[in-house]
Scaffold this motif. Structure first.
Motif, PDB file in Angstrom:
ATOM      1  N   ASP A  55       0.813  -1.214   0.000  1.00 22.03           N
ATOM      2  CA  ASP A  55       0.000   0.000   0.000  1.00 22.03           C
ATOM      3  C   ASP A  55       0.846   1.264   0.000  1.00 22.03           C
ATOM      4  OD1 ASP A  55      -2.356  -1.411  -0.019  1.00 22.03           O
ATOM      5  OD2 ASP A  55      -2.539  -1.446   2.162  1.00 22.03           O
ATOM      6  N   GLU A  56       2.058   1.183   0.510  1.00 23.05           N
ATOM      7  CA  GLU A  56       2.918   2.355   0.612  1.00 23.05           C
ATOM      8  C   GLU A  56       3.637   2.668  -0.698  1.00 23.05           C
ATOM      9  OE1 GLU A  56       3.057   4.269   3.383  1.00 23.05           O
ATOM     10  OE2 GLU A  56       1.528   2.949   4.223  1.00 23.05           O
ATOM     11  N   CYS A  57       4.316   1.673  -1.282  1.00 24.08           N
ATOM     12  CA  CYS A  57       5.165   1.936  -2.455  1.00 24.08           C
ATOM     13  C   CYS A  57       4.634   1.308  -3.742  1.00 24.08           C
ATOM     14  CB  CYS A  57       6.592   1.452  -2.185  1.00 24.08           C
ATOM     15  SG  CYS A  57       6.757  -0.335  -2.035  1.00 24.08           S
ATOM     16  N   ASP A  58       3.478   0.637  -3.691  1.00 24.27           N
ATOM     17  CA  ASP A  58       2.834   0.011  -4.853  1.00 24.27           C
ATOM     18  C   ASP A  58       3.669  -1.092  -5.494  1.00 24.27           C
ATOM     19  OD1 ASP A  58       0.487   1.512  -4.700  1.00 24.27           O
ATOM     20  OD2 ASP A  58       1.350   3.140  -5.857  1.00 24.27           O
ATOM     21  N   ALA A  59       4.571  -1.701  -4.762  1.00 31.35           N
ATOM     22  CA  ALA A  59       5.371  -2.798  -5.305  1.00 31.35           C
ATOM     23  C   ALA A  59       4.536  -4.068  -5.334  1.00 31.35           C
ATOM     24  CB  ALA A  59       6.616  -3.022  -4.448  1.00 31.35           C
ATOM     25  N   TYR A  60       4.782  -4.918  -6.327  1.00 31.46           N
ATOM     26  CA  TYR A  60       4.152  -6.233  -6.368  1.00 31.46           C
ATOM     27  C   TYR A  60       5.013  -7.150  -5.506  1.00 31.46           C
ATOM     28  CZ  TYR A  60       1.598 -10.270  -7.942  1.00 31.46           C
ATOM     29  OH  TYR A  60       0.808 -11.385  -7.969  1.00 31.46           O
ATOM     30  N   LEU A  61       4.435  -7.690  -4.440  1.00 35.43           N
ATOM     31  CA  LEU A  61       5.200  -8.434  -3.445  1.00 35.43           C
ATOM     32  C   LEU A  61       5.406  -9.883  -3.856  1.00 35.43           C
ATOM     33  CD1 LEU A  61       3.447  -7.056  -0.262  1.00 35.43           C
ATOM     34  CD2 LEU A  61       5.570  -6.269  -1.309  1.00 35.43           C
ATOM     35  N   ARG A  62       6.657 -10.316  -3.741  1.00 38.94           N
ATOM     36  CA  ARG A  62       7.010 -11.714  -3.972  1.00 38.94           C
ATOM     37  C   ARG A  62       7.719 -12.209  -2.720  1.00 38.94           C
ATOM     38  NH1 ARG A  62      10.003 -13.259  -8.845  1.00 38.94           N
ATOM     39  NH2 ARG A  62       8.962 -15.174  -8.352  1.00 38.94           N
ATOM     40  N   PRO A  63       7.056 -13.074  -1.940  1.00 40.41           N
ATOM     41  CA  PRO A  63       7.667 -13.553  -0.696  1.00 40.41           C
ATOM     42  C   PRO A  63       9.040 -14.174  -0.947  1.00 40.41           C
ATOM     43  CG  PRO A  63       5.379 -14.184  -0.791  1.00 40.41           C
ATOM     44  CD  PRO A  63       5.716 -13.599  -2.139  1.00 40.41           C
TER      45      PRO A  63
END
Length: 92
Positions: A55-63
């Motif tokens: 929500d902060e930096c709009d990155a697509y998260l990959r664990p």
């Protein structure tokens, strides 16, 4: 399915593919565009999309790549590399 919802799903697929290829800036662009489409059409983003974006930096998260996932009492804590935390319950 609505045209806007189809576009959001397509942008989700593109963001996932770009993040897998190591193109973080392109993935971030797709995430921002999908959020903008959802806002303009008064749609909620799919749960899978919300859980894998910061929500902060709009990155697509990959664990394991740019996100850390930890299990705590009754919830999951996902930490982005920017330092933002997101908490989700187990049952969802």
């Amino acid at each position: 399915m609505d045209i806007a919802a189809e576009r959001i799903e397509r942008l989700h697929d593109l963001a996932r593919a770009a993040a897998a290829d190591g193109e973080a800036d392109r993935a971030r662009y797709y995430v921002r565009l999908a959020r903008r489409v959802a806002e303009r059409n008064r749609l909620t983003l799919p749960r899978s999309f919300r859980r894998f974006t910061c929500d902060e930096c709009d990155a697509y998260l990959r664990p394991g790549d740019n996100a850390r996932v930890r299990l705590q009492d009754g919830h999951v804590v996902i930490t982005c590399e920017c330092g933002a935390h997101a908490r989700y319950p187990y049952d969802d």
